[in-house]
Design an enzyme around this catalytic site. Structure first.
Site, mmCIF file in Angstrom:
data_model
loop_
_atom_site.group_PDB
_atom_site.id
_atom_site.type_symbol
_atom_site.label_atom_id
_atom_site.label_comp_id
_atom_site.label_asym_id
_atom_site.label_seq_id
_atom_site.Cartn_x
_atom_site.Cartn_y
_atom_site.Cartn_z
ATOM 1 N N LYS A 14 9.471 -2.739 -31.299
ATOM 2 C CA LYS A 14 8.253 -2.409 -31.297
ATOM 3 C C LYS A 14 6.770 -3.691 -32.124
ATOM 4 O O LYS A 14 5.380 -3.090 -31.376
ATOM 5 C CB LYS A 14 8.316 -0.974 -32.536
ATOM 6 C CG LYS A 14 9.475 -0.473 -31.974
ATOM 7 C CD LYS A 14 9.776 1.150 -33.125
ATOM 8 C CE LYS A 14 10.592 0.034 -33.951
ATOM 9 N NZ LYS A 14 11.575 -0.862 -34.620
ATOM 10 N N ARG A 89 10.672 8.338 -38.879
ATOM 11 C CA ARG A 89 12.237 8.136 -38.855
ATOM 12 C C ARG A 89 12.454 9.292 -39.523
ATOM 13 O O ARG A 89 14.049 8.162 -39.099
ATOM 14 C CB ARG A 89 12.426 6.479 -39.532
ATOM 15 C CG ARG A 89 12.200 5.069 -39.256
ATOM 16 C CD ARG A 89 12.504 4.301 -40.105
ATOM 17 N NE ARG A 89 12.913 3.046 -39.922
ATOM 18 C CZ ARG A 89 12.280 2.284 -39.210
ATOM 19 N NH1 ARG A 89 10.836 2.427 -39.963
ATOM 20 N NH2 ARG A 89 13.103 1.038 -39.370
ATOM 21 N N ARG A 134 13.082 -12.167 -43.597
ATOM 22 C CA ARG A 134 13.640 -11.367 -44.029
ATOM 23 C C ARG A 134 14.767 -10.953 -44.325
ATOM 24 O O ARG A 134 15.687 -10.744 -43.631
ATOM 25 C CB ARG A 134 12.973 -10.525 -43.291
ATOM 26 C CG ARG A 134 11.490 -9.657 -43.072
ATOM 27 C CD ARG A 134 10.683 -8.676 -41.543
ATOM 28 N NE ARG A 134 12.193 -7.628 -41.799
ATOM 29 C CZ ARG A 134 12.225 -6.616 -40.883
ATOM 30 N NH1 ARG A 134 10.481 -6.572 -40.113
ATOM 31 N NH2 ARG A 134 12.460 -5.497 -40.619
ATOM 32 N N ARG A 145 20.688 -1.246 -41.232
ATOM 33 C CA ARG A 145 19.485 -0.198 -40.280
ATOM 34 C C ARG A 145 19.989 0.598 -39.111
ATOM 35 O O ARG A 145 19.554 1.004 -38.454
ATOM 36 C CB ARG A 145 18.523 -2.063 -40.160
ATOM 37 C CG ARG A 145 17.857 -2.153 -41.572
ATOM 38 C CD ARG A 145 17.279 -3.324 -41.332
ATOM 39 N NE ARG A 145 16.276 -2.783 -40.328
ATOM 40 C CZ ARG A 145 16.136 -4.526 -40.152
ATOM 41 N NH1 ARG A 145 16.678 -5.434 -40.062
ATOM 42 N NH2 ARG A 145 14.790 -5.081 -39.106
HETATM 43 P P1 ADP Z 1 12.596 -2.325 -37.939
HETATM 44 O O1 ADP Z 1 12.940 -3.860 -37.667
HETATM 45 O O2 ADP Z 1 14.132 -2.230 -37.948
HETATM 46 O O3 ADP Z 1 12.084 -1.686 -37.002
HETATM 47 P P2 ADP Z 1 10.069 -1.768 -40.205
HETATM 48 O O4 ADP Z 1 9.797 -3.015 -40.088
HETATM 49 O O5 ADP Z 1 9.906 -0.976 -38.598
HETATM 50 O O6 ADP Z 1 11.601 -2.508 -39.150
HETATM 51 O O7 ADP Z 1 10.987 -1.215 -41.240
HETATM 52 C C1 ADP Z 1 11.743 -2.027 -42.450
HETATM 53 C C2 ADP Z 1 12.150 -0.917 -43.234
HETATM 54 O O8 ADP Z 1 11.425 -0.321 -44.536
HETATM 55 C C3 ADP Z 1 12.855 -0.336 -43.068
HETATM 56 O O9 ADP Z 1 14.554 -0.904 -43.188
HETATM 57 C C4 ADP Z 1 12.907 1.503 -43.694
HETATM 58 O O10 ADP Z 1 13.813 0.822 -45.437
HETATM 59 C C5 ADP Z 1 11.707 0.786 -44.468
HETATM 60 N N1 ADP Z 1 11.319 2.217 -43.635
HETATM 61 C C6 ADP Z 1 9.995 2.052 -42.942
HETATM 62 N N2 ADP Z 1 9.691 2.603 -42.439
HETATM 63 C C7 ADP Z 1 10.423 4.072 -42.585
HETATM 64 C C8 ADP Z 1 10.119 5.484 -42.548
HETATM 65 N N3 ADP Z 1 9.196 5.706 -41.632
HETATM 66 N N4 ADP Z 1 10.934 6.103 -43.451
HETATM 67 C C9 ADP Z 1 11.710 5.870 -44.592
HETATM 68 N N5 ADP Z 1 11.504 4.325 -44.473
HETATM 69 C C10 ADP Z 1 11.081 3.702 -43.836
#
Ligand code: ADP
Length: 190
Positions: A14, A89, A134, A145
């Site tokens: 993404k 999400r 990370r 996740r």
């Molecule tokens: P990924 O690589 O899983 O797409 P992101 O960078 O989008 O990771 O998100 C990292 C973390 O931030 C998630 O595991 C969650 O803890 C938190 N997070 C991000 N976006 C949301 C959301 N829309 N609702 C709740 N938690 C979120």
């Protein structure tokens, strides 16, 4: 306004594809994961609140996430449109986003679903951890996740499918080839 949701499991690509989309279409990229990580590194009050949740791979509560996202949208009144990455999400987040955009006289125009199977994801994230550092990229946190994704996030898809907004793109292959397919899907609606 042209508003796009980029949707897919952790490690689907993404962030990578969002970068290419903003360059070509001049949309504003809003990644809730990036926002939370910025709050954590800046040691804000919000950052302190969510630090452990992110480290564990748990979702942050909807109310906190929605408020933060709406604030960021409001900071960009000149935007031609947004790419929402990592948001919504959960179904309540999707409903809140629709209600919020409606107050601005717009809505979501397209949901791009990046389809990548679980084995590919695990491999990609293991590779990413070598460079990203990370904390949530380690194997145990990653499983959390992926669980959160299949438990809560996957339900966002039927929500948008009912509205006829979802285009599914195979997220495995060369980055450029995937981007060509994405561009095609955007151009159909843009
Ligand atoms: P990924 O690589 O899983 O797409 P992101 O960078 O989008 O990771 O998100 C990292 C973390 O931030 C998630 O595991 C969650 O803890 C938190 N997070 C991000 N976006 C949301 C959301 N829309 N609702 C709740 N938690 C979120």
């Amino acid at each position: 306004m042209f508003n796009l949701v980029i949707f897919g499991p952790p490690g689907a690509g993404k962030g990578t594809q969002s970068e290419k989309i903003i360059n070509k279409y001049k949309l504003v990229h809003l990644s809730t994961g990036d926002m939370f990580r910025a709050h954590i590194s800046n040691e804000t009050e919000l950052g302190r609140k969510v630090k452990e949740m992110l480290a564990d791979g748990r979702l942050v509560p909807d109310s906190i996430t929605i408020d933060m996202l709406e604030e960021e949208v409001k900071k960009n009144p000149e935007a031609k449109g947004f790419i929402f990455d990592g948001f919504p999400r959960t179904v309540p987040q999707a409903e809140a986003l629709d209600a919020f955009l409606e107050t601005k006289g717009c809505g979501i125009d397209l949901v791009l679903q990046l389809d990548v199977d679980q084995e590919v994801i695990k491999h990609r994230i293991a590779e990413r951890q070598k460079v990203s550092g990370r904390a949530d990229d380690d194997a145990v946190k990653l499983l959390k996740r992926i669980d959160e994704y299949f438990d809560k996030t996957i339900h966002v898809l039927p929500y948008y499918k009912e509205q006829g907004k979802v285009t599914t793109i195979n997220g495995v292959g060369r980055i450029e080839d995937i981007f060509d397919k994405i561009s095609g899907a955007i151009d159909e609606k843009y």
